[in-house]
Design a protein around this motif. Structure first.
Motif, PDB file in Angstrom:
ATOM      1  N   ALA A  26       0.844  -1.189   0.000  1.00 35.73           N
ATOM      2  CA  ALA A  26       0.000   0.000   0.000  1.00 35.73           C
ATOM      3  C   ALA A  26       0.882   1.242   0.000  1.00 35.73           C
ATOM      4  O   ALA A  26       2.004   1.221   0.492  1.00 35.73           O
ATOM      5  CB  ALA A  26      -0.895  -0.001   1.235  1.00 35.73           C
ATOM      6  N   CYS A  27       0.376   2.296  -0.594  1.00 35.37           N
ATOM      7  CA  CYS A  27       1.098   3.558  -0.543  1.00 35.37           C
ATOM      8  C   CYS A  27       0.074   4.678  -0.398  1.00 35.37           C
ATOM      9  O   CYS A  27      -1.113   4.476  -0.568  1.00 35.37           O
ATOM     10  CB  CYS A  27       1.981   3.757  -1.765  1.00 35.37           C
ATOM     11  SG  CYS A  27       1.091   3.831  -3.316  1.00 35.37           S
ATOM     12  N   SER A  28       0.560   5.849  -0.082  1.00 33.59           N
ATOM     13  CA  SER A  28      -0.358   6.964   0.104  1.00 33.59           C
ATOM     14  C   SER A  28       0.290   8.246  -0.364  1.00 33.59           C
ATOM     15  O   SER A  28       1.495   8.322  -0.566  1.00 33.59           O
ATOM     16  CB  SER A  28      -0.779   7.084   1.571  1.00 33.59           C
ATOM     17  OG  SER A  28       0.346   7.356   2.372  1.00 33.59           O
ATOM     18  N   GLY A  29      -0.545   9.229  -0.552  1.00 38.45           N
ATOM     19  CA  GLY A  29      -0.101  10.555  -0.931  1.00 38.45           C
ATOM     20  C   GLY A  29      -0.948  11.560  -0.188  1.00 38.45           C
ATOM     21  O   GLY A  29      -1.704  11.207   0.720  1.00 38.45           O
ATOM     22  N   ASP A  30      -0.855  12.788  -0.592  1.00 41.38           N
ATOM     23  CA  ASP A  30      -1.615  13.849   0.055  1.00 41.38           C
ATOM     24  C   ASP A  30      -3.084  13.737  -0.341  1.00 41.38           C
ATOM     25  O   ASP A  30      -3.464  14.062  -1.457  1.00 41.38           O
ATOM     26  CB  ASP A  30      -1.036  15.206  -0.346  1.00 41.38           C
ATOM     27  CG  ASP A  30      -1.597  16.341   0.489  1.00 41.38           C
ATOM     28  OD1 ASP A  30      -2.075  16.082   1.609  1.00 41.38           O
ATOM     29  OD2 ASP A  30      -1.560  17.487   0.007  1.00 41.38           O
ATOM     30  N   GLY A  31      -3.913  13.221   0.547  1.00 43.22           N
ATOM     31  CA  GLY A  31      -5.348  13.124   0.300  1.00 43.22           C
ATOM     32  C   GLY A  31      -5.829  11.785  -0.204  1.00 43.22           C
ATOM     33  O   GLY A  31      -7.000  11.624  -0.533  1.00 43.22           O
ATOM     34  N   TYR A  32      -4.955  10.783  -0.282  1.00 40.08           N
ATOM     35  CA  TYR A  32      -5.392   9.465  -0.734  1.00 40.08           C
ATOM     36  C   TYR A  32      -4.476   8.367  -0.193  1.00 40.08           C
ATOM     37  O   TYR A  32      -3.347   8.615   0.198  1.00 40.08           O
ATOM     38  CB  TYR A  32      -5.426   9.375  -2.261  1.00 40.08           C
ATOM     39  CG  TYR A  32      -4.049   9.333  -2.895  1.00 40.08           C
ATOM     40  CD1 TYR A  32      -3.433   8.124  -3.167  1.00 40.08           C
ATOM     41  CD2 TYR A  32      -3.368  10.502  -3.191  1.00 40.08           C
ATOM     42  CE1 TYR A  32      -2.162   8.081  -3.725  1.00 40.08           C
ATOM     43  CE2 TYR A  32      -2.104  10.463  -3.760  1.00 40.08           C
ATOM     44  CZ  TYR A  32      -1.510   9.251  -4.023  1.00 40.08           C
ATOM     45  OH  TYR A  32      -0.248   9.212  -4.570  1.00 40.08           O
ATOM     46  N   ASP A  33      -5.006   7.140  -0.195  1.00 37.73           N
ATOM     47  CA  ASP A  33      -4.253   5.930   0.125  1.00 37.73           C
ATOM     48  C   ASP A  33      -4.567   4.907  -0.951  1.00 37.73           C
ATOM     49  O   ASP A  33      -5.691   4.880  -1.468  1.00 37.73           O
ATOM     50  CB  ASP A  33      -4.661   5.337   1.474  1.00 37.73           C
ATOM     51  CG  ASP A  33      -4.255   6.204   2.648  1.00 37.73           C
ATOM     52  OD1 ASP A  33      -3.067   6.565   2.727  1.00 37.73           O
ATOM     53  OD2 ASP A  33      -5.131   6.520   3.473  1.00 37.73           O
ATOM     54  N   THR A  34      -3.611   4.062  -1.284  1.00 35.80           N
ATOM     55  CA  THR A  34      -3.865   2.989  -2.241  1.00 35.80           C
ATOM     56  C   THR A  34      -3.466   1.658  -1.645  1.00 35.80           C
ATOM     57  O   THR A  34      -2.582   1.573  -0.801  1.00 35.80           O
ATOM     58  CB  THR A  34      -3.082   3.186  -3.562  1.00 35.80           C
ATOM     59  OG1 THR A  34      -1.687   3.135  -3.293  1.00 35.80           O
ATOM     60  CG2 THR A  34      -3.441   4.490  -4.238  1.00 35.80           C
ATOM     61  N   ASN A  35      -4.139   0.627  -2.103  1.00 36.26           N
ATOM     62  CA  ASN A  35      -3.811  -0.744  -1.744  1.00 36.26           C
ATOM     63  C   ASN A  35      -3.978  -1.561  -3.012  1.00 36.26           C
ATOM     64  O   ASN A  35      -5.096  -1.734  -3.492  1.00 36.26           O
ATOM     65  CB  ASN A  35      -4.728  -1.239  -0.631  1.00 36.26           C
ATOM     66  CG  ASN A  35      -4.292  -2.589  -0.106  1.00 36.26           C
ATOM     67  OD1 ASN A  35      -3.321  -3.174  -0.575  1.00 36.26           O
ATOM     68  ND2 ASN A  35      -5.019  -3.090   0.867  1.00 36.26           N
ATOM     69  N   CYS A  36      -2.862  -2.031  -3.573  1.00 35.15           N
ATOM     70  CA  CYS A  36      -2.895  -2.666  -4.892  1.00 35.15           C
ATOM     71  C   CYS A  36      -2.470  -4.120  -4.862  1.00 35.15           C
ATOM     72  O   CYS A  36      -1.606  -4.509  -4.070  1.00 35.15           O
ATOM     73  CB  CYS A  36      -1.991  -1.914  -5.863  1.00 35.15           C
ATOM     74  SG  CYS A  36      -2.572  -0.252  -6.227  1.00 35.15           S
ATOM     75  N   GLY A  37      -3.064  -4.880  -5.748  1.00 33.97           N
ATOM     76  CA  GLY A  37      -2.664  -6.243  -6.046  1.00 33.97           C
ATOM     77  C   GLY A  37      -2.122  -6.272  -7.467  1.00 33.97           C
ATOM     78  O   GLY A  37      -1.815  -5.219  -8.037  1.00 33.97           O
ATOM     79  N   LEU A  38      -2.023  -7.444  -8.036  1.00 30.23           N
ATOM     80  CA  LEU A  38      -1.459  -7.559  -9.380  1.00 30.23           C
ATOM     81  C   LEU A  38      -2.309  -6.874 -10.444  1.00 30.23           C
ATOM     82  O   LEU A  38      -1.782  -6.243 -11.342  1.00 30.23           O
ATOM     83  CB  LEU A  38      -1.280  -9.032  -9.752  1.00 30.23           C
ATOM     84  CG  LEU A  38      -0.197  -9.779  -8.991  1.00 30.23           C
ATOM     85  CD1 LEU A  38      -0.187 -11.248  -9.385  1.00 30.23           C
ATOM     86  CD2 LEU A  38       1.159  -9.142  -9.240  1.00 30.23           C
ATOM     87  N   ASP A  39      -3.631  -7.014 -10.357  1.00 27.33           N
ATOM     88  CA  ASP A  39      -4.477  -6.458 -11.406  1.00 27.33           C
ATOM     89  C   ASP A  39      -5.650  -5.640 -10.861  1.00 27.33           C
ATOM     90  O   ASP A  39      -6.639  -5.423 -11.541  1.00 27.33           O
ATOM     91  CB  ASP A  39      -4.992  -7.568 -12.318  1.00 27.33           C
ATOM     92  CG  ASP A  39      -5.815  -8.610 -11.577  1.00 27.33           C
ATOM     93  OD1 ASP A  39      -5.955  -8.505 -10.340  1.00 27.33           O
ATOM     94  OD2 ASP A  39      -6.329  -9.526 -12.238  1.00 27.33           O
ATOM     95  N   GLN A  40      -5.543  -5.184  -9.612  1.00 32.47           N
ATOM     96  CA  GLN A  40      -6.593  -4.328  -9.054  1.00 32.47           C
ATOM     97  C   GLN A  40      -6.018  -3.453  -7.956  1.00 32.47           C
ATOM     98  O   GLN A  40      -5.045  -3.812  -7.312  1.00 32.47           O
ATOM     99  CB  GLN A  40      -7.771  -5.153  -8.530  1.00 32.47           C
ATOM    100  CG  GLN A  40      -7.497  -6.002  -7.306  1.00 32.47           C
ATOM    101  CD  GLN A  40      -7.638  -5.247  -5.996  1.00 32.47           C
ATOM    102  OE1 GLN A  40      -8.399  -4.293  -5.915  1.00 32.47           O
ATOM    103  NE2 GLN A  40      -6.904  -5.659  -4.990  1.00 32.47           N
ATOM    104  N   CYS A  41      -6.634  -2.288  -7.786  1.00 38.03           N
ATOM    105  CA  CYS A  41      -6.237  -1.358  -6.728  1.00 38.03           C
ATOM    106  C   CYS A  41      -7.480  -0.766  -6.093  1.00 38.03           C
ATOM    107  O   CYS A  41      -8.469  -0.516  -6.780  1.00 38.03           O
ATOM    108  CB  CYS A  41      -5.406  -0.193  -7.292  1.00 38.03           C
ATOM    109  SG  CYS A  41      -3.735  -0.634  -7.768  1.00 38.03           S
TER     110      CYS A  41
END
Length: 112
Positions: A26-41
């Motif tokens: 997972a990673c994040s930036g200013d105002g969002y967070d992401t959680n990714c797999g191989l073919d979806q986030c």
């Protein structure tokens, strides 16, 4: 098989596993967070933030929320989404609104 051969065969597998784990993190930036797999986030935006996230080679951003509908822009196309609605196809991607709260909106983007 000798111990040296086992070690030599195990090292590439271990390195591949480490690289894969880092790419799925997972990673994040200013105002969002992401959680990714191989073919979806899953991208979780803070409501009211002007943020965009680059995932799966495309840009996603939350444009606005009105009532139970979130307008997002994915790969340059704006779409309105509601929680529980079937995923909407945008280019080669499927986009859905996973959750909508007073403070956040989470969208899921997957490769179609």
């Amino acid at each position: 098989m000798t111990t040296n051969r086992r070690i030599i065969r195990a090292v590439p597998a271990a390195l591949l596993g480490a690289v894969l784990a880092l790419s799925l993190a997972a990673c994040s930036g200013d105002g969002y967070d992401t959680n990714c797999g191989l073919d979806q986030c899953t991208v979780t935006f803070d409501r009211g933030a002007t943020a965009s996230a680059n995932v799966l080679g495309i840009e996603a951003k939350l444009i606005e929320v009105q009532g139970q509908t979130a307008t997002v822009e994915v790969a340059g196309e704006q779409i309105g989404l509601t929680v529980g609605q079937a995923a909407t196809e945008v280019g080669n991607f499927l986009v859905s609104l996973e959750s909508l709260t007073d403070t956040q909106a989470a969208i899921q983007i997957s490769v179609a």
